[in-house]
Design a protein around this motif. Structure first.
Motif, PDB file in Angstrom:
ATOM      1  N   VAL A 671       0.842  -1.196   0.000  1.00  0.00           N
ATOM      2  CA  VAL A 671       0.000   0.000   0.000  1.00  0.00           C
ATOM      3  C   VAL A 671       0.881   1.253   0.000  1.00  0.00           C
ATOM      4  N   GLY A 672       1.963   1.220   0.777  1.00  0.00           N
ATOM      5  CA  GLY A 672       2.889   2.346   0.813  1.00  0.00           C
ATOM      6  C   GLY A 672       3.478   2.642  -0.553  1.00  0.00           C
ATOM      7  N   ASP A 673       3.822   1.597  -1.307  1.00  0.00           N
ATOM      8  CA  ASP A 673       4.379   1.786  -2.655  1.00  0.00           C
ATOM      9  C   ASP A 673       3.369   2.475  -3.568  1.00  0.00           C
ATOM     10  N   ARG A 674       2.109   2.098  -3.449  1.00  0.00           N
ATOM     11  CA  ARG A 674       1.072   2.738  -4.263  1.00  0.00           C
ATOM     12  C   ARG A 674       0.925   4.216  -3.906  1.00  0.00           C
ATOM     13  N   ILE A 675       0.993   4.510  -2.618  1.00  0.00           N
ATOM     14  CA  ILE A 675       0.876   5.904  -2.182  1.00  0.00           C
ATOM     15  C   ILE A 675       2.044   6.730  -2.712  1.00  0.00           C
ATOM     16  N   VAL A 676       3.235   6.156  -2.696  1.00  0.00           N
ATOM     17  CA  VAL A 676       4.414   6.853  -3.213  1.00  0.00           C
ATOM     18  C   VAL A 676       4.195   7.258  -4.668  1.00  0.00           C
ATOM     19  N   ARG A 677       3.648   6.344  -5.465  1.00  0.00           N
ATOM     20  CA  ARG A 677       3.403   6.646  -6.886  1.00  0.00           C
ATOM     21  C   ARG A 677       2.339   7.735  -7.037  1.00  0.00           C
ATOM     22  N   MET A 678       1.308   7.686  -6.205  1.00  0.00           N
ATOM     23  CA  MET A 678       0.263   8.703  -6.280  1.00  0.00           C
ATOM     24  C   MET A 678       0.804  10.094  -5.938  1.00  0.00           C
ATOM     25  N   LEU A 679       1.655  10.154  -4.922  1.00  0.00           N
ATOM     26  CA  LEU A 679       2.226  11.440  -4.529  1.00  0.00           C
ATOM     27  C   LEU A 679       3.212  11.931  -5.575  1.00  0.00           C
ATOM     28  N   ASP A 680       3.945  11.008  -6.165  1.00  0.00           N
ATOM     29  CA  ASP A 680       4.916  11.379  -7.199  1.00  0.00           C
ATOM     30  C   ASP A 680       4.215  12.037  -8.387  1.00  0.00           C
ATOM     31  N   ALA A 681       2.977  11.619  -8.653  1.00  0.00           N
ATOM     32  CA  ALA A 681       2.235  12.165  -9.787  1.00  0.00           C
ATOM     33  C   ALA A 681       1.902  13.640  -9.620  1.00  0.00           C
ATOM     34  N   VAL A 682       1.915  14.154  -8.381  1.00  0.00           N
ATOM     35  CA  VAL A 682       1.639  15.582  -8.159  1.00  0.00           C
ATOM     36  C   VAL A 682       2.903  16.343  -7.793  1.00  0.00           C
ATOM     37  N   GLY A 683       4.058  15.680  -7.871  1.00  0.00           N
ATOM     38  CA  GLY A 683       5.321  16.363  -7.612  1.00  0.00           C
ATOM     39  C   GLY A 683       5.827  16.267  -6.196  1.00  0.00           C
ATOM     40  N   ILE A 684       5.197  15.441  -5.349  1.00  0.00           N
ATOM     41  CA  ILE A 684       5.659  15.263  -3.970  1.00  0.00           C
ATOM     42  C   ILE A 684       6.598  14.065  -3.924  1.00  0.00           C
ATOM     43  N   LEU A 710       1.787   4.682   7.957  1.00  0.00           N
ATOM     44  CA  LEU A 710       0.568   3.882   7.906  1.00  0.00           C
ATOM     45  C   LEU A 710       0.429   3.091   9.198  1.00  0.00           C
ATOM     46  N   TYR A 711      -0.655   3.300   9.901  1.00  0.00           N
ATOM     47  CA  TYR A 711      -0.992   2.474  11.056  1.00  0.00           C
ATOM     48  C   TYR A 711      -2.498   2.544  11.252  1.00  0.00           C
ATOM     49  N   SER A 712      -3.014   1.804  12.180  1.00  0.00           N
ATOM     50  CA  SER A 712      -4.467   1.666  12.280  1.00  0.00           C
ATOM     51  C   SER A 712      -5.003   1.981  13.667  1.00  0.00           C
ATOM     52  N   TRP A 713      -6.281   2.310  13.698  1.00  0.00           N
ATOM     53  CA  TRP A 713      -7.025   2.480  14.945  1.00  0.00           C
ATOM     54  C   TRP A 713      -8.228   1.551  14.930  1.00  0.00           C
ATOM     55  N   PRO A 714      -8.538   0.897  16.058  1.00  0.00           N
ATOM     56  CA  PRO A 714      -9.774   0.123  16.115  1.00  0.00           C
ATOM     57  C   PRO A 714     -10.983   1.032  16.309  1.00  0.00           C
ATOM     58  N   ALA A 715     -12.121   0.574  15.863  1.00  0.00           N
ATOM     59  CA  ALA A 715     -13.353   1.331  16.065  1.00  0.00           C
ATOM     60  C   ALA A 715     -13.805   1.182  17.512  1.00  0.00           C
ATOM     61  N   SER A 716     -14.653   2.104  17.950  1.00  0.00           N
ATOM     62  CA  SER A 716     -15.152   2.082  19.317  1.00  0.00           C
ATOM     63  C   SER A 716     -16.649   2.301  19.317  1.00  0.00           C
ATOM     64  N   ALA A 717     -17.312   1.677  20.263  1.00  0.00           N
ATOM     65  CA  ALA A 717     -18.740   1.938  20.448  1.00  0.00           C
ATOM     66  C   ALA A 717     -18.958   3.249  21.201  1.00  0.00           C
ATOM     67  N   PHE A 718     -17.864   3.814  21.740  1.00  0.00           N
ATOM     68  CA  PHE A 718     -17.955   5.024  22.563  1.00  0.00           C
ATOM     69  C   PHE A 718     -16.946   6.060  22.065  1.00  0.00           C
ATOM     70  N   PRO A 719     -17.134   6.595  20.854  1.00  0.00           N
ATOM     71  CA  PRO A 719     -16.134   7.497  20.264  1.00  0.00           C
ATOM     72  C   PRO A 719     -15.920   8.792  21.037  1.00  0.00           C
ATOM     73  N   ALA A 720     -16.954   9.303  21.700  1.00  0.00           N
ATOM     74  CA  ALA A 720     -16.771  10.555  22.439  1.00  0.00           C
ATOM     75  C   ALA A 720     -15.730  10.398  23.537  1.00  0.00           C
ATOM     76  N   THR A 721     -15.636   9.199  24.098  1.00  0.00           N
ATOM     77  CA  THR A 721     -14.640   8.929  25.145  1.00  0.00           C
ATOM     78  C   THR A 721     -13.343   8.395  24.561  1.00  0.00           C
ATOM     79  N   ASP A 722     -13.447   7.364  23.740  1.00  0.00           N
ATOM     80  CA  ASP A 722     -12.260   6.658  23.283  1.00  0.00           C
ATOM     81  C   ASP A 722     -11.475   7.393  22.203  1.00  0.00           C
ATOM     82  N   ALA A 723     -12.162   8.165  21.344  1.00  0.00           N
ATOM     83  CA  ALA A 723     -11.479   8.813  20.230  1.00  0.00           C
ATOM     84  C   ALA A 723     -10.931  10.191  20.587  1.00  0.00           C
ATOM     85  N   ARG A 724     -11.402  10.780  21.686  1.00  0.00           N
ATOM     86  CA  ARG A 724     -10.957  12.134  21.995  1.00  0.00           C
ATOM     87  C   ARG A 724      -9.443  12.263  22.121  1.00  0.00           C
ATOM     88  N   PRO A 725      -8.760  11.383  22.872  1.00  0.00           N
ATOM     89  CA  PRO A 725      -7.312  11.554  22.983  1.00  0.00           C
ATOM     90  C   PRO A 725      -6.565  11.334  21.669  1.00  0.00           C
TER      91      PRO A 725
END
Length: 845
Positions: A671-684, A710-725
């Motif tokens: 996935v990182g390799d694909r992103i590199v190519r996409m960014l290269d297309a706009v001059g980054i 690239l890294y991930s976050w799990p979903a939460s049933a309580f985003p107001a509490t868990d996602a704030r930090p």
């Protein structure tokens, strides 16, 4: 949420309580997002979302055999058995789910549901003058020592996690600090919890619930619960943790008052992801999360079995023996029996080694054919994180340009489509499709558009040729450092340098007169605070910091762009007021997404004014306002120019992209390799740095030593509490460092924080959900995190193992897991055929 993207796409560590609520937060999975439907409410849209179904061989309990041992792979032995300590991990959560009370568990849509094994009811019984929640406990619920579960256990956990007693080494106290008091109700089975201020996510509390013997004192909390639990209250008991192997053995709880566990024993076996294919082939596991390559190998073994090929035949068809042709076999036999003894010995040794490899492969394929691959979408999403602390990405226009350069749909399809899983990018940072808070707010930023990305970069001053310096100057921090140190060139050296520069220019004249640009020349550049940023004002205090982080950032090799046409470096620039208007427009767009009513506006006056929904629908789609450069900003029109490196003030635009290098992160690197190519297309330009898995998060993500990751976050049933930090605005500490909590992109706003606080503080469920959605729209607008895809969840399971596999959002129901009654090998093979995904099977050909 979780350290994903890290090894095995791991999820970023959140609070232990959050990990427990999400149960399988470290399994592997991917996401089904949906577009918001015009004319539908957010709830309707969430309800209509195509959620990936569970794949866990659901079977009625009367068809599940009593007894047996389940060998279940985990990543590592638990570092602690206390889920509220900082080093609690996924194994800790899995143990807690089997042996401790969970008052609320998640259903397959990621929504909290009361657990009747512990709670008869729980509800808010008073809101004025204070919020009061009344818990009525199951009258049969007891700890393994025979004592009733009751108010003393609630009180002990509240005091330990409230943050008032610093002797407790807790990871986090979200929600518990809002409790004012806990008292016994009318009887021992009622617990009244009074809050000092309203708390919407009260259902997130007391899961898992530990006995007062664990929570009652700092010593038992800090040290005692690391290796043993004095009492438990689940369908299983903790029997032992093997200090040598790390195996955790759970046995059926004889005091369990609910439906009895079908299994006698569950053994959690630490097996690294890279070793799981071999462990499955050896038949030492019954259930294990796996990667794509292992899934394909199992599918191939099942295909062979369906075709009537045994392991030995499979080895000759596509295993170690597949390269042996009749002519090669004859020649090998001749050499092995020839007169040249030395050569014959060498060939015989090679033939023996090859035969052993064929035998191992044959045995492994026969064993793998007894498994099936169960797949769904993990309750976690992989994101591209943009570090906005310093450098080019401290400019929100550059972050938005990166986001507009990325084709999220392409990336989601590349990961999920080969697995036969739905491939639509998530539309929210705070919920996944099917959850109550889900709404696609990605329009606050806009979709993939190469020209708009280039226009945003041009507006921020990053243009072709911008990396070149006037004669006699040096680019980057080296020149600045010399200036700061007061170093000056000797007059004669200056003269000599000017002479050489003039000669160089003279020599380059013919090349510049041609139509082909000169090749980029390397230049040294080091990231420093705000030099490469155009800090655009914002209406809500978007956090942009200077280079106030201890230590210097690592130097990033840069390239100078080809020379641009005369005037090309100036005609695209926009004055600061226009940049401020652009930022305000983007936030206005987010605000519009937050507050616009779902009903279609068909009023005559609205249609006449051109603001009604019908009138708007008739207008050409110009994308999301504010995700574009200000009107009049020109972008290089020629397509070849999109591949030119960009620069500004003598510096090339280059971003450091950090990826894990471990064997379990191949998909992430692709996935990182694909992103590199996409960014290269706009001059980054990007400098890809691959680092060991063990240092990826600690030494790079958490410390801020990256531009892209690239890294991930799990979903939460309580985003107001868990996602704030995770999205809270970073604040400077008294010692000059930056307090980021878990906001590793270091991008946040005051308004986002306010919306989270308001959502957590209202007891109106619909209002809380709407506030969460408004916060998400603003998170999109800030462009510090770009959700790419929900992660795939692949689980290898014995064909006769039922009620276990890819659970998706839902918590495992441990007492229902078991082996099917009278599951003969023939029947197991048939079930394997039925459950093998066609996509994965085709891929194995």
């Amino acid at each position: 949420m979780s350290q994903i993207g890290a090894p095995h796409g791991g999820t970023c560590p959140k609070s232990p309580r959050s990990r427990t609520l999400r149960t399988v937060a470290t399994l592997t999975s991917a996401v089904l997002a949906i577009s918001a439907l015009a004319g539908c409410s957010a709830d309707d849209a969430a309800d209509a979302a195509p959620v990936a179904v569970q794949d866990n061989a659901p079977t009625p309990r009367d068809l599940v055999a009593d007894g047996g041992t389940l060998r279940w792979a985990v990543d590592a032995a638990p570092t602690t058995l206390n889920a509220f300590q900082a080093d609690a991990d996924a194994t800790t959560s899995r143990i807690a789910g089997a042996v401790l009370p969970a008052l609320y568990t998640l259903d397959q849509r990621g929504r909290p549901q009361r657990n009747p094994d512990y709670l008869e009811s729980a509800q808010v019984v008073e809101t004025e003058p204070k919020q009061v929640v009344l818990y009525k406990l199951n009258q049969q619920a007891v700890w393994s020592d025979g004592r009733e579960i009751g108010a003393p256990d609630f009180v002990a956990q509240w005091r330990a996690l409230s943050g008032r007693d610093t002797a407790y080494w807790t990871a986090r106290n979200s929600g518990y600090e809002r409790i004012e008091k806990i008292e016994r109700g009318k009887n021992d089975l009622e617990v009244r919890v009074t809050f000092s201020k309203p708390y919407a996510d009260w259902q997130s509390l007391f899961t898992p619930l530990y006995p007062k013997q664990v929570m009652g004192s700092p010593d038992s909390f800090n040290d005692g619960a690391r290796t043993t639990l004095k009492a438990t209250a689940g369908p299983f008991l903790l029997k032992s943790v093997d200090a040598k192997s790390g195996d955790v053995t759970l046995i059926r709880n004889p005091r369990w008052w609910g439906q009895a566990a079908k299994l006698d024993t569950v053994v959690l076996k630490p097996v690294p992801r890279a070793d799981r294919a071999d462990a499955l082939a050896a038949g030492t596991l019954d259930l294990a999360e796996i990667d794509r390559s292992t899934a394909e190998r199992i599918s191939l073994a099942l295909k062979d079995a369906r075709a009537g090929r045994n392991g030995a035949q499979a080895a000759l068809a596509h295993g170690p023996g597949s390269s042996i042709t009749p002519s090669k076999a004859l020649k090998s036999w001749a050499l092995a029996h020839g007169s040249d003894e030395e050569k014959a010995e060498e060939v015989r040794a090679a033939r023996k080694k090859n035969q052993e490899a064929i035998a191992r492969y044959a045995t492994a394929q026969d064993t793998l054919a007894t498994y099936v691959v169960r797949k769904s979408l993990e309750p976690a999403y992989t994101q591209l994180s943009l570090n906005g602390e310093s450098g080019p990405l401290s400019d929100e226009r550059v972050r938005r340009a990166v986001a507009r350069a990325i084709d999220r749909q392409e990336l989601a399809e590349s990961v999920l489509k080969p697995l036969g899983l739905p491939a639509k990018p998530p539309g929210s940072h705070l919920a996944l499709a099917g959850q109550a808070a889900y709404k696609d707010s990605s329009d606050a930023l806009g979709g993939q558009d190469t020209q708009e990305a280039r226009a945003l970069l041009a507006d921020a001053g990053w243009v072709p040729g911008g990396a070149e310096q006037p004669a006699g100057t040096k680019a980057g921090s080296e020149a600045e450092k010399k200036k700061e140190e007061g170093t000056e060139k000797d007059a004669s050296e200056k003269k000599e340098a000017e002479k050489k520069e003039a000669e160089k220019k003279e020599a380059e004249k013919p090349a510049k007169s041609t139509a082909t640009p000169a090749a980029p020349a390397p230049a040294d550049a080091k990231k420093k605070s705000d030099e490469a940023s155009g800090d655009a004002p914002s209406d809500e205090g978007l956090y942009i910091v200077g280079d106030d982080k201890p230590g210097d950032r690592r130097a990033v090799p840069a390239q100078a762009a080809p020379a641009a046409a005369p005037g090309a470096g100036t005609r695209v620039l926009t004055p600061a007021p226009a940049a401020a208007l652009q930022g305000a427009a983007l936030q206005a767009r987010a605000e519009a997404l937050d507050t616009r009513p779902g009903a279609l506006d068909t009023r005559p006056e609205a249609l006449e004014a051109g603001t009604g929904s019908a009138a708007q629908a008739a207008k050409p789609d110009r994308g999301a306002a504010g995700a574009y450069a200000p009107r009049g900003t020109a972008a290089p029109a020629a397509v070849p120019g999109a591949q030119q490196a960009l620069g500004k003030d003598g510096k090339a635009l280059s971003l450091r992209f950090v990826l894990p290098s471990g064997p379990g992160s191949e998909s992430l690197r692709t996935v990182g390799d694909r992103i590199v190519r996409m960014l290269d297309a706009v001059g980054i330009r990007t400098e890809v740095t691959k680092v060991p898995d063990e240092s990826f998060f600690k030494d790079h993500i958490a410390s801020g030593d990256y531009d892209l990751a690239l890294y991930s976050w799990p979903a939460s049933a309580f985003p107001a509490t868990d996602a704030r930090p995770i999205f809270a605005k970073p604040e400077p500490a008294s010692d000059g460092s930056l307090m980021v909590e878990q906001n590793y992109s270091r991008v946040g706003t005051d308004r986002i924080d306010q919306l989270f606080d308001q959502a957590a503080g209202t007891l109106d469920e619909e209002e809380a959900l709407e506030l969460v959605r408004q916060a998400d729209a603003r998170i999109w607008a800030a462009a510090g995190s770009i959700p790419l895809y929900q992660r795939p969840q692949l689980v290898a399971a014995r064909a006769d193992l039922v009620n276990a596999g890819a659970w998706g959002f839902a918590a495992p129901r441990y007492q229902d897991i078991g082996f099917e009654k009278d599951a003969s090998p023939k029947k197991a093979d048939k079930k394997a055929d039925e459950r093998t995904g066609e996509k994965t099977g085709e891929k194995a050909d």
